[in-house]
Write an enzyme that holds these catalytic residues in place. Structure first.
Site, PDB file in Angstrom:
ATOM      1  N   GLN A 101      -0.086 -12.665  -5.523  1.00 53.99           N
ATOM      2  CA  GLN A 101      -0.045 -12.548  -6.984  1.00 53.99           C
ATOM      3  C   GLN A 101      -0.538 -11.170  -7.410  1.00 53.99           C
ATOM      4  O   GLN A 101      -0.494 -10.828  -8.577  1.00 53.99           O
ATOM      5  CB  GLN A 101      -0.957 -13.605  -7.623  1.00 53.99           C
ATOM      6  CG  GLN A 101      -0.565 -15.022  -7.312  1.00 53.99           C
ATOM      7  CD  GLN A 101      -1.693 -15.980  -7.665  1.00 53.99           C
ATOM      8  OE1 GLN A 101      -1.827 -16.406  -8.807  1.00 53.99           O
ATOM      9  NE2 GLN A 101      -2.512 -16.325  -6.685  1.00 53.99           N
ATOM     10  N   ASP A 104      -1.461  -4.808  -7.163  1.00 49.82           N
ATOM     11  CA  ASP A 104      -2.081  -3.524  -6.813  1.00 49.82           C
ATOM     12  C   ASP A 104      -1.416  -2.790  -5.650  1.00 49.82           C
ATOM     13  O   ASP A 104      -1.726  -1.622  -5.388  1.00 49.82           O
ATOM     14  CB  ASP A 104      -3.584  -3.727  -6.513  1.00 49.82           C
ATOM     15  CG  ASP A 104      -3.842  -4.798  -5.451  1.00 49.82           C
ATOM     16  OD1 ASP A 104      -3.053  -4.907  -4.497  1.00 49.82           O
ATOM     17  OD2 ASP A 104      -4.854  -5.516  -5.578  1.00 49.82           O
ATOM     18  N   HIS A 119       4.172 -11.361  -8.799  1.00 47.64           N
ATOM     19  CA  HIS A 119       3.880 -10.896 -10.161  1.00 47.64           C
ATOM     20  C   HIS A 119       4.270  -9.435 -10.374  1.00 47.64           C
ATOM     21  O   HIS A 119       3.945  -8.855 -11.404  1.00 47.64           O
ATOM     22  CB  HIS A 119       2.393 -11.099 -10.500  1.00 47.64           C
ATOM     23  CG  HIS A 119       2.027 -12.546 -10.681  1.00 47.64           C
ATOM     24  ND1 HIS A 119       0.724 -12.996 -10.789  1.00 47.64           N
ATOM     25  CD2 HIS A 119       2.801 -13.658 -10.773  1.00 47.64           C
ATOM     26  CE1 HIS A 119       0.713 -14.313 -10.930  1.00 47.64           C
ATOM     27  NE2 HIS A 119       1.953 -14.739 -10.926  1.00 47.64           N
ATOM     28  N   CYS A 130      17.525  -0.342 -20.995  1.00 44.99           N
ATOM     29  CA  CYS A 130      18.640  -0.424 -20.035  1.00 44.99           C
ATOM     30  C   CYS A 130      18.284  -1.202 -18.769  1.00 44.99           C
ATOM     31  O   CYS A 130      19.157  -1.455 -17.938  1.00 44.99           O
ATOM     32  CB  CYS A 130      19.145   0.979 -19.672  1.00 44.99           C
ATOM     33  SG  CYS A 130      18.005   1.914 -18.624  1.00 44.99           S
ATOM     34  N   CYS A 150      17.855   6.610 -20.384  1.00 50.95           N
ATOM     35  CA  CYS A 150      18.357   6.325 -21.740  1.00 50.95           C
ATOM     36  C   CYS A 150      17.324   6.595 -22.835  1.00 50.95           C
ATOM     37  O   CYS A 150      17.631   6.438 -24.012  1.00 50.95           O
ATOM     38  CB  CYS A 150      18.831   4.868 -21.825  1.00 50.95           C
ATOM     39  SG  CYS A 150      17.478   3.687 -21.914  1.00 50.95           S
ATOM     40  N   THR A 188      -7.828 -16.775  -4.782  1.00 55.23           N
ATOM     41  CA  THR A 188      -7.178 -17.025  -6.078  1.00 55.23           C
ATOM     42  C   THR A 188      -7.868 -18.188  -6.773  1.00 55.23           C
ATOM     43  O   THR A 188      -8.252 -19.167  -6.129  1.00 55.23           O
ATOM     44  CB  THR A 188      -5.651 -17.288  -5.940  1.00 55.23           C
ATOM     45  OG1 THR A 188      -5.130 -17.634  -7.221  1.00 55.23           O
ATOM     46  CG2 THR A 188      -5.322 -18.371  -4.933  1.00 55.23           C
ATOM     47  N   PRO A 214     -15.192 -17.704  -2.114  1.00 54.56           N
ATOM     48  CA  PRO A 214     -16.627 -17.994  -2.242  1.00 54.56           C
ATOM     49  C   PRO A 214     -16.924 -19.085  -3.268  1.00 54.56           C
ATOM     50  O   PRO A 214     -18.009 -19.668  -3.257  1.00 54.56           O
ATOM     51  CB  PRO A 214     -17.243 -16.662  -2.683  1.00 54.56           C
ATOM     52  CG  PRO A 214     -16.124 -15.798  -3.113  1.00 54.56           C
ATOM     53  CD  PRO A 214     -14.848 -16.343  -2.555  1.00 54.56           C
ATOM     54  N   GLU A 215     -15.957 -19.359  -4.150  1.00 50.39           N
ATOM     55  CA  GLU A 215     -16.184 -20.337  -5.242  1.00 50.39           C
ATOM     56  C   GLU A 215     -15.197 -21.492  -5.112  1.00 50.39           C
ATOM     57  O   GLU A 215     -14.071 -21.294  -4.651  1.00 50.39           O
ATOM     58  CB  GLU A 215     -15.931 -19.674  -6.608  1.00 50.39           C
ATOM     59  CG  GLU A 215     -16.748 -18.439  -6.890  1.00 50.39           C
ATOM     60  CD  GLU A 215     -18.207 -18.758  -7.118  1.00 50.39           C
ATOM     61  OE1 GLU A 215     -18.506 -19.898  -7.542  1.00 50.39           O
ATOM     62  OE2 GLU A 215     -19.043 -17.872  -6.836  1.00 50.39           O
TER      63      GLU A 215
HETATM   64  P1  OAD Z   1      -8.677 -14.594 -10.638  1.00 50.85           P
HETATM   65  O1  OAD Z   1      -9.500 -13.470 -11.179  1.00 50.85           O
HETATM   66  O2  OAD Z   1      -8.312 -15.686 -11.577  1.00 50.85           O
HETATM   67  O3  OAD Z   1      -9.465 -15.295  -9.422  1.00 50.85           O
HETATM   68  C1  OAD Z   1     -10.018 -14.551  -8.376  1.00 50.85           C
HETATM   69  C2  OAD Z   1     -10.540 -15.525  -7.327  1.00 50.85           C
HETATM   70  O4  OAD Z   1     -11.012 -14.774  -6.220  1.00 50.85           O
HETATM   71  C3  OAD Z   1     -11.691 -16.419  -7.789  1.00 50.85           C
HETATM   72  O5  OAD Z   1     -11.449 -17.768  -7.396  1.00 50.85           O
HETATM   73  C4  OAD Z   1     -12.895 -15.864  -7.019  1.00 50.85           C
HETATM   74  O6  OAD Z   1     -13.852 -16.874  -6.679  1.00 50.85           O
HETATM   75  C5  OAD Z   1     -12.224 -15.327  -5.768  1.00 50.85           C
HETATM   76  N1  OAD Z   1     -12.961 -14.253  -5.084  1.00 50.85           N
HETATM   77  C6  OAD Z   1     -13.789 -13.322  -5.621  1.00 50.85           C
HETATM   78  N2  OAD Z   1     -14.243 -12.493  -4.682  1.00 50.85           N
HETATM   79  C7  OAD Z   1     -13.682 -12.880  -3.506  1.00 50.85           C
HETATM   80  C8  OAD Z   1     -13.749 -12.408  -2.161  1.00 50.85           C
HETATM   81  N3  OAD Z   1     -14.495 -11.337  -1.850  1.00 50.85           N
HETATM   82  N4  OAD Z   1     -13.033 -13.050  -1.216  1.00 50.85           N
HETATM   83  C9  OAD Z   1     -12.267 -14.130  -1.541  1.00 50.85           C
HETATM   84  N5  OAD Z   1     -12.162 -14.624  -2.789  1.00 50.85           N
HETATM   85  C10 OAD Z   1     -12.861 -14.006  -3.753  1.00 50.85           C
HETATM   86  O7  OAD Z   1      -7.408 -13.954  -9.943  1.00 50.85           O
HETATM   87  P2  OAD Z   1      -6.005 -14.638  -9.556  1.00 50.85           P
HETATM   88  O8  OAD Z   1      -6.207 -16.017  -9.078  1.00 50.85           O
HETATM   89  O9  OAD Z   1      -5.323 -13.677  -8.666  1.00 50.85           O
HETATM   90  O10 OAD Z   1      -1.532 -12.433 -13.483  1.00 50.85           O
HETATM   91  O11 OAD Z   1      -5.287 -14.660 -10.950  1.00 50.85           O
HETATM   92  C11 OAD Z   1      -3.957 -15.096 -11.012  1.00 50.85           C
HETATM   93  C12 OAD Z   1      -3.171 -14.284 -12.023  1.00 50.85           C
HETATM   94  O12 OAD Z   1      -3.820 -14.316 -13.278  1.00 50.85           O
HETATM   95  C13 OAD Z   1      -3.091 -12.804 -11.702  1.00 50.85           C
HETATM   96  O13 OAD Z   1      -2.027 -12.477 -10.830  1.00 50.85           O
HETATM   97  C14 OAD Z   1      -2.871 -12.182 -13.031  1.00 50.85           C
HETATM   98  C15 OAD Z   1      -3.920 -12.968 -13.787  1.00 50.85           C
HETATM   99  O14 OAD Z   1      -3.866 -12.956 -15.111  1.00 50.85           O
HETATM  100  C16 OAD Z   1      -0.910 -11.541 -14.263  1.00 50.85           C
HETATM  101  O15 OAD Z   1      -1.381 -10.452 -14.571  1.00 50.85           O
HETATM  102  C17 OAD Z   1       0.435 -11.973 -14.716  1.00 50.85           C
END
Ligand code: OAD
Length: 239
Positions: A101, A104, A119, A130, A150, A188, A214-215
């Protein structure tokens, strides 16, 4: 008794098909702020306030300012040991697919090749007039950049809230989820669909599903195994 880490390691060793789903957590170990973590807010806006077609048509300058902030942040960051471990997993697994997702581009920088950036990618732009798509690595990008072809207004080539995933990405990801022996869900929060439903799709199709985070997340209850910790520490131990 085997530790959960040892169980997952041997399950991965025996797997012919592995799929990995990643979110912002994997890049937080490279210093990229997550979306829902404490450092993810920009001027008190949440991602949901800015990453929408409505926000862009209302105030494209504001949305580009936010993406410039993220571009500047990301430009100086490097893949970490978790990104590299996923590349290694790709190399040694018969059938492998990475669904990220993250926009970067750090998985590509690390060397991942079999992947869907569902994403989009922050280094790509698309013309709102265009439809031309091109790479643009300017940092910062002009606030209201225009199309070389364009003159139309360019937007980030990113799937925003309320927009559908690309058809090919969705098909490829669904196939990888349904055909894998093991799904790793890394970093995620599991609240943004359709990716939030991917663990359930793989589990229903018979995969062994493991979460590395971690959560706790809404998917923690559903998966077969949870490793609580940081991706950059756990992933290298699995290989
Ligand atoms: P989030 O910011 O919602 O969640 C990040 C997750 O990573 C959380 O569950 C943290 O506990 C976990 N985390 C933090 N540090 C970590 C580490 N060192 N190792 C492993 N896990 C760790 O990010 P996403 O789930 O990616 O979409 O968010 C989903 C989508 O929502 C993104 O792609 C973005 C966002 O809005 C768009 O921009 C369309």
């Amino acid at each position: 008794m085997k530790s959960d880490l040892a169980i997952l390691k041997s399950t991965l060793d025996a797997a012919g098909a592995v799929t990995v789903l990643t979110g912002a957590g994997i890049s937080s170990d490279s210093g990229v702020p997550t979306f829902r973590g404490t450092d993810g807010l920009w001027r008190n806006f949440r991602a949901e306030d800015l990453a929408t077609p409505q926000a862009f048509s209302r105030d494209p300058r504001l949305v580009w300012e936010w993406y410039n902030w993220r571009r500047e942040l990301i430009a100086s960051k490097q893949p970490n040991p978790a990104h590299h471990a996923i590349v290694e997993l790709e190399r040694r697994t018969g059938r492998f697919w990475l669904i990220t997702q993250n926009v970067d581009g750090l998985h590509r920088s690390a060397g991942s090749e079999k992947l869907s950036e569902i994403h989009g990618n922050i280094w790509m732009v698309r013309c709102t007039a265009c439809g031309r798509i091109e790479e643009n690595r300017d940092v910062p990008i002009p606030f209201l950049p225009s199309c070389r072809q364009c003159g139309g207004l360019l937007r980030p080539h990113i799937i925003w809230f309320g927009e559908s995933l690309g058809h090919e990405d969705l098909m490829r990801s669904t196939a990888a989820l349904k055909q894998c022996d093991v799904l790793l869900v890394i970093g995620t929060s599991g609240v943004v669909y359709p990716a939030a439903g991917f663990a359930a799709v793989a589990k229903e199709a018979g995969a062994f599903v493991a979460e590395i985070n971690p959560e706790p997340t809404p998917q923690s209850e559903l998966v077969d195994l949870v490793l609580r910790g940081r991706a950059k520490e756990i992933m290298p131990l699995l290989l």
